[in-house]
Scaffold this motif. Structure first.
Motif, PDB file in Angstrom:
ATOM      1  N   GLY A 127     -20.770 -16.688  -1.419  1.00 41.23           N
ATOM      2  CA  GLY A 127     -21.713 -15.969  -0.579  1.00 41.23           C
ATOM      3  C   GLY A 127     -22.977 -15.610  -1.350  1.00 41.23           C
ATOM      4  O   GLY A 127     -22.965 -15.546  -2.579  1.00 41.23           O
ATOM      5  N   ARG A 128     -24.065 -15.389  -0.626  1.00 37.63           N
ATOM      6  CA  ARG A 128     -25.322 -15.093  -1.306  1.00 37.63           C
ATOM      7  C   ARG A 128     -25.269 -13.692  -1.924  1.00 37.63           C
ATOM      8  O   ARG A 128     -24.528 -12.812  -1.489  1.00 37.63           O
ATOM      9  N   ASP A 129     -26.078 -13.519  -2.949  1.00 39.12           N
ATOM     10  CA  ASP A 129     -26.143 -12.242  -3.657  1.00 39.12           C
ATOM     11  C   ASP A 129     -27.072 -11.270  -2.931  1.00 39.12           C
ATOM     12  O   ASP A 129     -28.005 -11.669  -2.239  1.00 39.12           O
ATOM     13  N   TYR A 130     -26.796  -9.989  -3.103  1.00 45.20           N
ATOM     14  CA  TYR A 130     -27.666  -8.941  -2.583  1.00 45.20           C
ATOM     15  C   TYR A 130     -28.419  -8.300  -3.749  1.00 45.20           C
ATOM     16  O   TYR A 130     -27.927  -8.261  -4.876  1.00 45.20           O
ATOM     17  N   ASN A 131     -29.617  -7.807  -3.463  1.00 45.90           N
ATOM     18  CA  ASN A 131     -30.400  -7.060  -4.444  1.00 45.90           C
ATOM     19  C   ASN A 131     -30.786  -5.715  -3.845  1.00 45.90           C
ATOM     20  O   ASN A 131     -31.189  -5.642  -2.685  1.00 45.90           O
ATOM     21  N   SER A 132     -30.638  -4.667  -4.640  1.00 41.79           N
ATOM     22  CA  SER A 132     -30.979  -3.338  -4.146  1.00 41.79           C
ATOM     23  C   SER A 132     -31.492  -2.476  -5.300  1.00 41.79           C
ATOM     24  O   SER A 132     -31.310  -2.831  -6.470  1.00 41.79           O
ATOM     25  N   GLU A 133     -32.155  -1.371  -4.952  1.00 39.62           N
ATOM     26  CA  GLU A 133     -32.650  -0.435  -5.952  1.00 39.62           C
ATOM     27  C   GLU A 133     -31.936   0.905  -5.809  1.00 39.62           C
ATOM     28  O   GLU A 133     -31.589   1.302  -4.697  1.00 39.62           O
ATOM     29  N   LEU A 134     -31.740   1.567  -6.933  1.00 34.63           N
ATOM     30  CA  LEU A 134     -31.179   2.908  -6.919  1.00 34.63           C
ATOM     31  C   LEU A 134     -32.139   3.829  -7.673  1.00 34.63           C
ATOM     32  O   LEU A 134     -32.449   3.601  -8.842  1.00 34.63           O
ATOM     33  N   HIS A 135     -32.623   4.860  -6.980  1.00 31.57           N
ATOM     34  CA  HIS A 135     -33.570   5.798  -7.576  1.00 31.57           C
ATOM     35  C   HIS A 135     -32.820   7.025  -8.114  1.00 31.57           C
ATOM     36  O   HIS A 135     -32.076   7.675  -7.379  1.00 31.57           O
ATOM     37  N   GLY A 183     -14.518 -19.303  -0.306  1.00 26.22           N
ATOM     38  CA  GLY A 183     -15.294 -19.069  -1.516  1.00 26.22           C
ATOM     39  C   GLY A 183     -15.437 -17.581  -1.812  1.00 26.22           C
ATOM     40  O   GLY A 183     -15.272 -16.739  -0.930  1.00 26.22           O
ATOM     41  N   ALA A 184     -15.761 -17.285  -3.042  1.00 24.64           N
ATOM     42  CA  ALA A 184     -15.899 -15.892  -3.464  1.00 24.64           C
ATOM     43  C   ALA A 184     -17.110 -15.238  -2.801  1.00 24.64           C
ATOM     44  O   ALA A 184     -18.081 -15.907  -2.452  1.00 24.64           O
ATOM     45  N   ALA A 185     -17.018 -13.930  -2.625  1.00 24.89           N
ATOM     46  CA  ALA A 185     -18.169 -13.193  -2.099  1.00 24.89           C
ATOM     47  C   ALA A 185     -19.267 -13.166  -3.151  1.00 24.89           C
ATOM     48  O   ALA A 185     -19.018 -13.316  -4.353  1.00 24.89           O
ATOM     49  N   GLY A 186     -20.490 -13.017  -2.700  1.00 27.13           N
ATOM     50  CA  GLY A 186     -21.607 -12.903  -3.628  1.00 27.13           C
ATOM     51  C   GLY A 186     -21.558 -11.586  -4.384  1.00 27.13           C
ATOM     52  O   GLY A 186     -20.644 -10.775  -4.205  1.00 27.13           O
ATOM     53  N   ASP A 187     -22.532 -11.355  -5.217  1.00 25.14           N
ATOM     54  CA  ASP A 187     -22.577 -10.150  -6.038  1.00 25.14           C
ATOM     55  C   ASP A 187     -23.747  -9.258  -5.615  1.00 25.14           C
ATOM     56  O   ASP A 187     -24.684  -9.712  -4.957  1.00 25.14           O
ATOM     57  N   LEU A 188     -23.683  -8.017  -6.019  1.00 25.49           N
ATOM     58  CA  LEU A 188     -24.762  -7.068  -5.770  1.00 25.49           C
ATOM     59  C   LEU A 188     -25.462  -6.780  -7.095  1.00 25.49           C
ATOM     60  O   LEU A 188     -24.830  -6.364  -8.059  1.00 25.49           O
ATOM     61  N   TYR A 189     -26.766  -7.038  -7.131  1.00 27.52           N
ATOM     62  CA  TYR A 189     -27.558  -6.738  -8.320  1.00 27.52           C
ATOM     63  C   TYR A 189     -28.350  -5.464  -8.054  1.00 27.52           C
ATOM     64  O   TYR A 189     -29.206  -5.422  -7.175  1.00 27.52           O
ATOM     65  N   LEU A 190     -28.039  -4.445  -8.834  1.00 29.44           N
ATOM     66  CA  LEU A 190     -28.603  -3.115  -8.615  1.00 29.44           C
ATOM     67  C   LEU A 190     -29.618  -2.800  -9.710  1.00 29.44           C
ATOM     68  O   LEU A 190     -29.287  -2.763 -10.895  1.00 29.44           O
ATOM     69  N   THR A 191     -30.876  -2.588  -9.294  1.00 26.08           N
ATOM     70  CA  THR A 191     -31.944  -2.263 -10.231  1.00 26.08           C
ATOM     71  C   THR A 191     -32.191  -0.754 -10.209  1.00 26.08           C
ATOM     72  O   THR A 191     -32.356  -0.166  -9.142  1.00 26.08           O
ATOM     73  N   PHE A 192     -32.229  -0.158 -11.397  1.00 19.60           N
ATOM     74  CA  PHE A 192     -32.402   1.294 -11.489  1.00 19.60           C
ATOM     75  C   PHE A 192     -33.879   1.657 -11.614  1.00 19.60           C
ATOM     76  O   PHE A 192     -34.617   1.092 -12.418  1.00 19.60           O
ATOM     77  N   ASN A 193     -34.276   2.599 -10.793  1.00 12.90           N
ATOM     78  CA  ASN A 193     -35.643   3.111 -10.811  1.00 12.90           C
ATOM     79  C   ASN A 193     -35.569   4.584 -11.215  1.00 12.90           C
ATOM     80  O   ASN A 193     -35.132   5.426 -10.438  1.00 12.90           O
ATOM     81  N   ILE A 194     -35.979   4.867 -12.450  1.00 12.77           N
ATOM     82  CA  ILE A 194     -35.874   6.233 -12.979  1.00 12.77           C
ATOM     83  C   ILE A 194     -37.244   6.907 -12.876  1.00 12.77           C
ATOM     84  O   ILE A 194     -38.217   6.460 -13.485  1.00 12.77           O
ATOM     85  N   ALA A 195     -37.299   7.982 -12.117  1.00 12.74           N
ATOM     86  CA  ALA A 195     -38.568   8.669 -11.871  1.00 12.74           C
ATOM     87  C   ALA A 195     -39.082   9.321 -13.151  1.00 12.74           C
ATOM     88  O   ALA A 195     -38.295   9.836 -13.965  1.00 12.74           O
ATOM     89  N   PRO A 196     -40.404   9.326 -13.360  1.00  5.41           N
ATOM     90  CA  PRO A 196     -40.980   9.981 -14.546  1.00  5.41           C
ATOM     91  C   PRO A 196     -40.695  11.481 -14.522  1.00  5.41           C
ATOM     92  O   PRO A 196     -40.652  12.102 -13.460  1.00  5.41           O
TER      93      PRO A 196
END
Length: 295
Positions: A127-135, A183-196
């Motif tokens: 499966g296709r991968d997901y991309n998301s952000e975590l603040h 087939g295997a499920a895709g993966d989740l790529y989580l990008t961290f956004n750290i506030a100043p």
């Protein structure tokens, strides 16, 4: 029932190698994958034909039969007999393209040549991968903690290690889109956004901040209490401390990512604040100091 040119479906020549067929299939399967085209019926049909073409052309025995009898399928009585015999000897595959009934995943053209026996295990497609952000805030990055996320309707509880950096990406395996054909499920790529932070600036695992001290403490020495991200700290100020003086507080920075016991440092820069709204007496005393310094 129309003849299907499997070579044309994959966009390869009849002399294509097994590797060329595999590459062509992967490229087109990504383009027409149902997850990327949820409302496009034509894309679903194309994806079905791609799998069918790959099923035949990637198997040397099936490809040989297809090359020999494909265009003459209407006159290939021996294959029709094989198909009927196969139906009594094999169960239909339980692995389907889209989770529909058995008859929806193979064309009648395919069935007329290969029957049920032709249905080998389908190519598994991840499966296709997901991309998301975590603040999160800088304080959150100072200690290991857990957070709940909702991704594609699923609730996920993740552990965020201390020391996570701004822009850092972590992979959560299996939290992407479901795969096809088992087939295997895709993966989740989580990008961290750290506030100043309003006071502390982070550089790697070190922190820095500018702290004001009054003129009298800078000149005569003394103590000042400052806030750090790990609580209050009392500092001794040496006499005649100059504006811009830097000191290091070891171990008061950010924990090193996934290295227990290792921590960066905190660098403090003193900013000497000059007094204002001086009284006449204070001005007189400063005048006396100036005279003394010029002697």
């Amino acid at each position: 029932m129309e003849y299907i040119d499997y070579y044309k479906v994959l966009g390869v020549a009849k002399t294509a190698t097994e590797d060329e067929i595999k590459k062509a299939y992967r490229k087109l399967a990504r383009k027409h994958h149902p997850d990327l085209n949820p409302t496009d019926k034509e894309a679903h049909k194309n994806f079905q034909q791609l799998n069918e073409a790959n099923e035949v052309l990637s198997d040397p025995e099936k490809r040989k039969k297809y090359d020999q009898y494909g265009k003459d399928w209407e006159h290939a009585d021996q294959f029709e007999k094989q198909r009927r015999q196969s139906q009594s000897q094999y169960r239909r595959s339980a692995s389907q393209e889209y989770g529909g009934d058995d008859d929806s995943d193979f064309s009648s053209f395919f069935e007329s040549i290969f029957g049920d026996a032709g249905r080998s295990r389908q190519t598994r497609y991840k499966g296709r991968d997901y991309n998301s952000e975590l603040h999160i805030g800088l304080l959150d990055a100072m200690e290991t903690h857990q957070q709940n996320l909702t991704v594609n309707g699923k609730n996920i509880r993740i552990t965020i290690p201390a020391g996570i950096e701004h822009g850092q990406v972590i992979k959560l395996k299996g939290y992407g889109a479901p795969g096809s054909n088992g087939g295997a499920a895709g993966d989740l790529y989580l990008t961290f956004n750290i506030a100043p932070h309003p006071i502390f600036k982070r550089t790697g695992n070190d922190l820095s901040a500018t702290i004001p001290i009054d003129l009298y403490t800078a000149v005569l020495g003394g103590e000042t209490t400052i806030d750090t991200l790990k609580g209050k700290v009392k500092l001794k100020v040496s006499p005649e401390t100059q504006n811009g003086t830097k000191i290091r507080l070891k171990g008061k920075g950010v924990p090193v990512y996934k290295k227990e016991g290792e921590t960066g440092d905190l660098y403090i820069t003193y900013e000497v604040k000059l007094p204002n709204k001086l009284t006449d007496q204070e001005k007189k005393l400063f005048e006396e100091l100036r005279k003394l310094s010029n002697q």
